[in-house]
Motif scaffolding. Structure first.
Motif, short mmCIF file in Angstrom:
data_model
loop_
_atom_site.label_atom_id
_atom_site.label_comp_id
_atom_site.label_asym_id
_atom_site.label_seq_id
_atom_site.Cartn_x
_atom_site.Cartn_y
_atom_site.Cartn_z
N ARG A 132 0.84 -1.21 0.00
CA ARG A 132 0.00 0.00 0.00
C ARG A 132 0.86 1.25 0.00
N PHE A 133 1.91 1.24 0.82
CA PHE A 133 2.80 2.40 0.91
C PHE A 133 3.44 2.68 -0.44
N LEU A 134 3.97 1.66 -1.09
CA LEU A 134 4.65 1.86 -2.37
C LEU A 134 3.68 2.32 -3.46
N ARG A 135 2.48 1.78 -3.45
CA ARG A 135 1.48 2.23 -4.44
C ARG A 135 1.11 3.69 -4.20
N ALA A 136 0.94 4.06 -2.92
CA ALA A 136 0.60 5.44 -2.60
C ALA A 136 1.72 6.39 -2.98
N LEU A 137 2.96 5.95 -2.76
CA LEU A 137 4.10 6.80 -3.14
C LEU A 137 4.16 6.96 -4.65
N ARG A 138 3.98 5.86 -5.37
CA ARG A 138 4.00 5.96 -6.84
C ARG A 138 2.90 6.89 -7.34
N ALA A 139 1.73 6.85 -6.71
CA ALA A 139 0.63 7.72 -7.12
C ALA A 139 0.95 9.19 -6.86
N THR A 140 1.83 9.45 -5.90
CA THR A 140 2.20 10.82 -5.54
C THR A 140 3.22 11.39 -6.52
N LEU A 141 4.06 10.53 -7.07
CA LEU A 141 5.15 10.98 -7.93
C LEU A 141 4.72 11.09 -9.39
N ARG A 142 5.34 12.02 -10.09
CA ARG A 142 5.15 12.13 -11.53
C ARG A 142 6.10 11.18 -12.25
N PRO A 143 5.74 10.71 -13.42
CA PRO A 143 6.68 9.86 -14.17
C PRO A 143 8.04 10.55 -14.31
N GLY A 144 9.09 9.79 -14.07
CA GLY A 144 10.44 10.34 -14.15
C GLY A 144 11.00 10.78 -12.81
N GLU A 145 10.12 10.99 -11.81
CA GLU A 145 10.62 11.31 -10.47
C GLU A 145 11.10 10.01 -9.82
N GLN A 146 11.86 10.15 -8.74
CA GLN A 146 12.59 8.99 -8.25
C GLN A 146 12.35 8.68 -6.78
N PHE A 147 12.77 7.47 -6.45
CA PHE A 147 12.63 6.93 -5.10
C PHE A 147 13.96 6.27 -4.74
N LEU A 148 14.55 6.69 -3.61
CA LEU A 148 15.77 6.06 -3.10
C LEU A 148 15.40 5.30 -1.84
#
Length: 322
Positions: A174-190
């Motif tokens: 759930r956390f990862l899906r919510a984070l992906r929904a927050t980010l625009r394509p091309g933005e990143q996650f470390l």
């Protein structure tokens, strides 16, 4: 430059969450409490002591890994905004800030934390040390308020310390899906993750010889006694850390030494413990790199690169939202 601070989590919100978590966890079988309730002022001090113990390798290992890889991360990312979830003192993040500044892209830092005082202290220190850097703090819970992160800039969200391992697999997803929904394509996650290592090395990291982790574990009972007018006999619980080989995670328990009845007056709740009954207070999942890549891909991220320490105890993985 004056730092902005957004407040999405108040004391009343935290009190309501503690009440809900305590009622749900203490009436469940087996009993459990979320690890976030360790971290009042005393708990945070105890955790800082844990990070300095010889047995506790994750913090120093990840810091050394960041020291070696931060410049490569900055070049691979190119972000102008670093967002950090669960930022605390932002100590390790300075390695990223310095690297992104050397790369010439850094404009903005957005630390997010549940503690407003800790966040303001960190922002004050950063404002003094990084003149010209835009600072925008967010008081919130990364499991609930990802959609309220400031949208400005090209962002890289950092989630370090292996904290994702404290989430159960459905919570992680759930956390990862919510984070992906927050980010625009091309933005990143470390993402920082602890890796699966020999239990003979891993278990002592959560059960140190000096007993600091035991005090940290029992601190959740002090929190319940103070905040919910409970009457836990804190010294009647033993600390236990065990490796669950099936799930590949450490479980921390509080084990009742004797049968007892505990009253939480603020909840109008009475809870019985049997002698030897274990209450789970934390899981700390460890990962393998193929599993990290699969987990991120399932949430809509493409892995750019992973970095590990020489002993392969910790990993940093940079992924792009696709």
């Amino acid at each position: 430059m004056t730092a902005l601070v957004d407040i999405h989590l108040t004391g009343a919100d935290a009190d309501a969450a503690l009440r809900a978590d305590a009622r749900a966890g203490l009436t469940a079988y087996p009993k459990h409490l979320p690890p976030k309730w360790f971290y009042d002022a005393r708990g945070s001090e105890l955790f800082e002591k844990i990070t300095e113990l010889p047995e506790y390798f994750p913090t120093r290992t990840e810091r050394a890994l960041l020291e070696r890889s931060a410049d490569e991360i900055a070049v691979a990312s190119g972000a102008d905004t670093i967002v950090e979830l669960g930022s605390g003192s932002s100590a390790k993040t300075r390695l990223l800030l310095d690297a992104f500044r050397r790369a010439g892209t850094l404009r903005r830092y957005v630390p997010q934390d549940v503690s407003a005082p800790a966040l303001r202290d960190a922002l004050d220190a950063l404002a003094a040390d990084y003149p010209g850097l835009e600072l925008h703090g967010v008081v919130g819970d990364f499991t609930a308020h990802l959609d309220r992160l400031p949208p400005q800039g090209h962002r890289m969200v950092a989630f370090l310390g292996g904290t994702i391992g404290n989430l159960l697999p459905p919570e992680r997803a759930r956390f990862l899906r919510a984070l992906r929904a927050t980010l625009r394509p091309g933005e990143q996650f470390l993402l920082g993750t602890g890796l699966v290592v020999d239990p003979a090395v891993l278990v002592p990291a959560y059960d140190d010889a000096a007993g600091v982790t035991a005090e940290f574990n029992r601190n959740v009972l002090h929190v319940l006694n103070r905040e919910l007018a409970a009457d836990f006999d804190v010294d009647a619980f033993d600390h236990e850390a065990v490796w669950d080989a099936e799930h590949e995670w450490i479980e921390m328990h509080l084990v009742a030494r004797r049968a007892m009845t505990v009253t939480l007056a603020e909840l109008d709740l009475t809870v019985d413990f049997a002698a030897g009954e274990a209450m789970c207070t934390e899981i700390s999942a460890k990962f393998r790199l193929p599993g990290v890549r699969s987990m991120l891909a399932g949430a809509g991220f493409a892995v750019v690169r992973s970095w590990t320490d020489p002993e392969e105890r910790m990993a940093l993985t940079l992924a792009t939202a696709v």
